[in-house]
Write a protein that holds these residues in place. Sequence first.
Motif, PDB file in Angstrom:
ATOM      1  N   ARG A   1      36.125  52.102  60.552  1.00 45.96           N
ATOM      2  CA  ARG A   1      37.571  52.163  60.416  1.00 45.96           C
ATOM      3  C   ARG A   1      37.932  52.316  58.935  1.00 45.96           C
ATOM      4  N   LEU A   2      38.914  53.155  58.661  1.00 45.31           N
ATOM      5  CA  LEU A   2      39.385  53.354  57.294  1.00 45.31           C
ATOM      6  C   LEU A   2      40.655  52.528  57.115  1.00 45.31           C
ATOM      7  N   GLY A   3      40.484  51.268  56.702  1.00 47.16           N
ATOM      8  CA  GLY A   3      41.625  50.376  56.595  1.00 47.16           C
ATOM      9  C   GLY A   3      42.406  50.525  55.308  1.00 47.16           C
ATOM     10  N   GLY A   4      41.804  51.108  54.279  1.00 44.54           N
ATOM     11  CA  GLY A   4      42.498  51.268  53.007  1.00 44.54           C
ATOM     12  C   GLY A   4      42.797  52.740  52.752  1.00 44.54           C
ATOM     13  N   HIS A   5      42.146  53.328  51.722  1.00 43.15           N
ATOM     14  CA  HIS A   5      42.240  54.760  51.486  1.00 43.15           C
ATOM     15  C   HIS A   5      40.889  55.218  50.943  1.00 43.15           C
ATOM     16  N   PHE A   6      40.672  56.515  50.870  1.00 45.12           N
ATOM     17  CA  PHE A   6      39.391  57.018  50.380  1.00 45.12           C
ATOM     18  C   PHE A   6      39.233  56.679  48.900  1.00 45.12           C
ATOM     19  N   VAL A   7      38.192  55.915  48.597  1.00 47.75           N
ATOM     20  CA  VAL A   7      37.877  55.500  47.228  1.00 47.75           C
ATOM     21  C   VAL A   7      36.468  56.000  46.917  1.00 47.75           C
ATOM     22  N   THR A   8      36.313  56.687  45.801  1.00 42.68           N
ATOM     23  CA  THR A   8      35.013  57.297  45.489  1.00 42.68           C
ATOM     24  C   THR A   8      34.067  56.351  44.753  1.00 42.68           C
ATOM     25  N   GLY A   9      34.617  55.339  44.077  1.00 41.94           N
ATOM     26  CA  GLY A   9      33.779  54.493  43.237  1.00 41.94           C
ATOM     27  C   GLY A   9      33.577  55.065  41.851  1.00 41.94           C
ATOM     28  N   HIS A  10      34.261  56.170  41.554  1.00 39.16           N
ATOM     29  CA  HIS A  10      34.203  56.775  40.219  1.00 39.16           C
ATOM     30  C   HIS A  10      35.471  56.374  39.467  1.00 39.16           C
ATOM     31  N   VAL A  11      35.377  55.303  38.727  1.00 37.86           N
ATOM     32  CA  VAL A  11      36.534  54.733  38.040  1.00 37.86           C
ATOM     33  C   VAL A  11      37.041  55.685  36.970  1.00 37.86           C
ATOM     34  N   ASP A  12      38.358  55.867  36.920  1.00 33.87           N
ATOM     35  CA  ASP A  12      38.963  56.762  35.930  1.00 33.87           C
ATOM     36  C   ASP A  12      39.071  56.113  34.555  1.00 33.87           C
ATOM     37  N   GLY A  13      39.323  54.813  34.547  1.00 34.60           N
ATOM     38  CA  GLY A  13      39.475  54.099  33.284  1.00 34.60           C
ATOM     39  C   GLY A  13      39.912  52.669  33.550  1.00 34.60           C
ATOM     40  N   THR A  14      40.376  52.014  32.517  1.00 39.81           N
ATOM     41  CA  THR A  14      40.778  50.614  32.665  1.00 39.81           C
ATOM     42  C   THR A  14      42.267  50.445  32.352  1.00 39.81           C
ATOM     43  N   GLY A  15      42.816  49.362  32.859  1.00 38.29           N
ATOM     44  CA  GLY A  15      44.187  48.966  32.565  1.00 38.29           C
ATOM     45  C   GLY A  15      44.212  47.484  32.250  1.00 38.29           C
ATOM     46  N   ILE A  16      45.383  46.967  31.952  1.00 40.44           N
ATOM     47  CA  ILE A  16      45.546  45.558  31.596  1.00 40.44           C
ATOM     48  C   ILE A  16      46.590  44.922  32.506  1.00 40.44           C
ATOM     49  N   ILE A  17      46.295  43.739  33.005  1.00 42.36           N
ATOM     50  CA  ILE A  17      47.291  43.005  33.789  1.00 42.36           C
ATOM     51  C   ILE A  17      48.414  42.560  32.853  1.00 42.36           C
ATOM     52  N   LYS A  18      49.634  42.966  33.173  1.00 45.99           N
ATOM     53  CA  LYS A  18      50.782  42.597  32.347  1.00 45.99           C
ATOM     54  C   LYS A  18      51.446  41.322  32.852  1.00 45.99           C
ATOM     55  N   GLU A  19      51.526  41.174  34.182  1.00 50.19           N
ATOM     56  CA  GLU A  19      52.263  40.032  34.729  1.00 50.19           C
ATOM     57  C   GLU A  19      51.813  39.771  36.157  1.00 50.19           C
ATOM     58  N   LYS A  20      51.804  38.491  36.545  1.00 49.97           N
ATOM     59  CA  LYS A  20      51.614  38.079  37.933  1.00 49.97           C
ATOM     60  C   LYS A  20      52.827  37.250  38.312  1.00 49.97           C
ATOM     61  N   ARG A  21      53.563  37.715  39.326  1.00 49.94           N
ATOM     62  CA  ARG A  21      54.790  37.021  39.725  1.00 49.94           C
ATOM     63  C   ARG A  21      54.693  36.644  41.201  1.00 49.94           C
ATOM     64  N   GLN A  22      54.608  35.341  41.443  1.00 43.45           N
ATOM     65  CA  GLN A  22      54.437  34.841  42.800  1.00 43.45           C
ATOM     66  C   GLN A  22      55.782  34.721  43.513  1.00 43.45           C
ATOM     67  N   SER A  23      55.801  35.143  44.773  1.00 42.92           N
ATOM     68  CA  SER A  23      56.978  34.964  45.611  1.00 42.92           C
ATOM     69  C   SER A  23      56.511  34.589  47.008  1.00 42.92           C
ATOM     70  N   ALA A  24      57.418  34.421  47.918  1.00 39.26           N
ATOM     71  CA  ALA A  24      57.059  33.982  49.268  1.00 39.26           C
ATOM     72  C   ALA A  24      56.146  34.999  49.940  1.00 39.26           C
ATOM     73  N   GLY A  25      54.907  34.565  50.219  1.00 36.17           N
ATOM     74  CA  GLY A  25      53.985  35.400  50.986  1.00 36.17           C
ATOM     75  C   GLY A  25      53.239  36.465  50.216  1.00 36.17           C
ATOM     76  N   GLN A  26      53.561  36.677  48.944  1.00 34.00           N
ATOM     77  CA  GLN A  26      52.862  37.705  48.191  1.00 34.00           C
ATOM     78  C   GLN A  26      53.001  37.472  46.690  1.00 34.00           C
ATOM     79  N   CYS A  27      52.223  38.237  45.945  1.00 33.58           N
ATOM     80  CA  CYS A  27      52.266  38.188  44.485  1.00 33.58           C
ATOM     81  C   CYS A  27      52.461  39.609  43.979  1.00 33.58           C
ATOM     82  N   THR A  28      53.451  39.806  43.129  1.00 36.49           N
ATOM     83  CA  THR A  28      53.657  41.118  42.515  1.00 36.49           C
ATOM     84  C   THR A  28      52.936  41.143  41.175  1.00 36.49           C
ATOM     85  N   MET A  29      52.048  42.113  41.021  1.00 38.64           N
ATOM     86  CA  MET A  29      51.275  42.241  39.782  1.00 38.64           C
ATOM     87  C   MET A  29      51.620  43.570  39.118  1.00 38.64           C
TER      88      MET A  29
END
Length: 214
Positions: free
Chosen positions: A92-120
């Motif tokens: 089953r393809l539950g997510g999306h097609f991912v190749t495993g060939h990373v394009d680059g890196t990013g930085i987490i700017k913020e984690k904001r918790q709310s009811a039932g989920q976290c917005t990052m």
Amino acid sequence: MFTGIIENLASVKNLSLKAGGGELFLNFSDLYDDLVLGESIAVNGVCLTVKEISGRIVSFDVSGETLKKTTLGNLRYAENVNIERALRMGDRLGGHFVTGHVDGTGIIKEKRQSAGQCTMSFSAEKRFTDMMIEKGSVAIDGISLTIVDLSDSIFSVAVISYTLAATTLGFKKAGDPVNIEIDMMGKWIKRLLSNLQEKKGGITREQLMEQGFL
């Protein structure tokens, strides 16, 4: 090929760096009994090949290019990493097609918790965000996520509680680097537009059909 649905976490036993690359040793605990040499495993979204299996310890060669483009070179002893085995025909393809060939890196700017989920939110080079769209897919440390908002070089995703508990995003914090893989569709569209701009022509229906978009 992978789906971006993380199966398990493994812990870093050792990262041995040498000229031109390195060797990564992971403790897989008792996660898999049928792991074989040469198998492809996504480690924090990076496709690596199983080199040796010694009990619960699995080792991988890591190229210099991979160390340069991803966060693997910064891994520390006992740090957990996301693990996904390669997609098999019929899975089953539950997510999306991912190749495993990373394009680059990013930085987490913020984690904001709310009811039932976290917005990052994440910052990334504009050449990466230019290939993203709102409601489109992106893989962060190998995790298939949907883009909520996008503005210049900043994008955000909503992470449900299960994903926080089952992946490395649960313990990562603002300022931490992450691996980013752009959805393949975004890359193809960017390439198509670049080629058309070089030819100084507009996009026609025939060109879109030729590239498989219609």
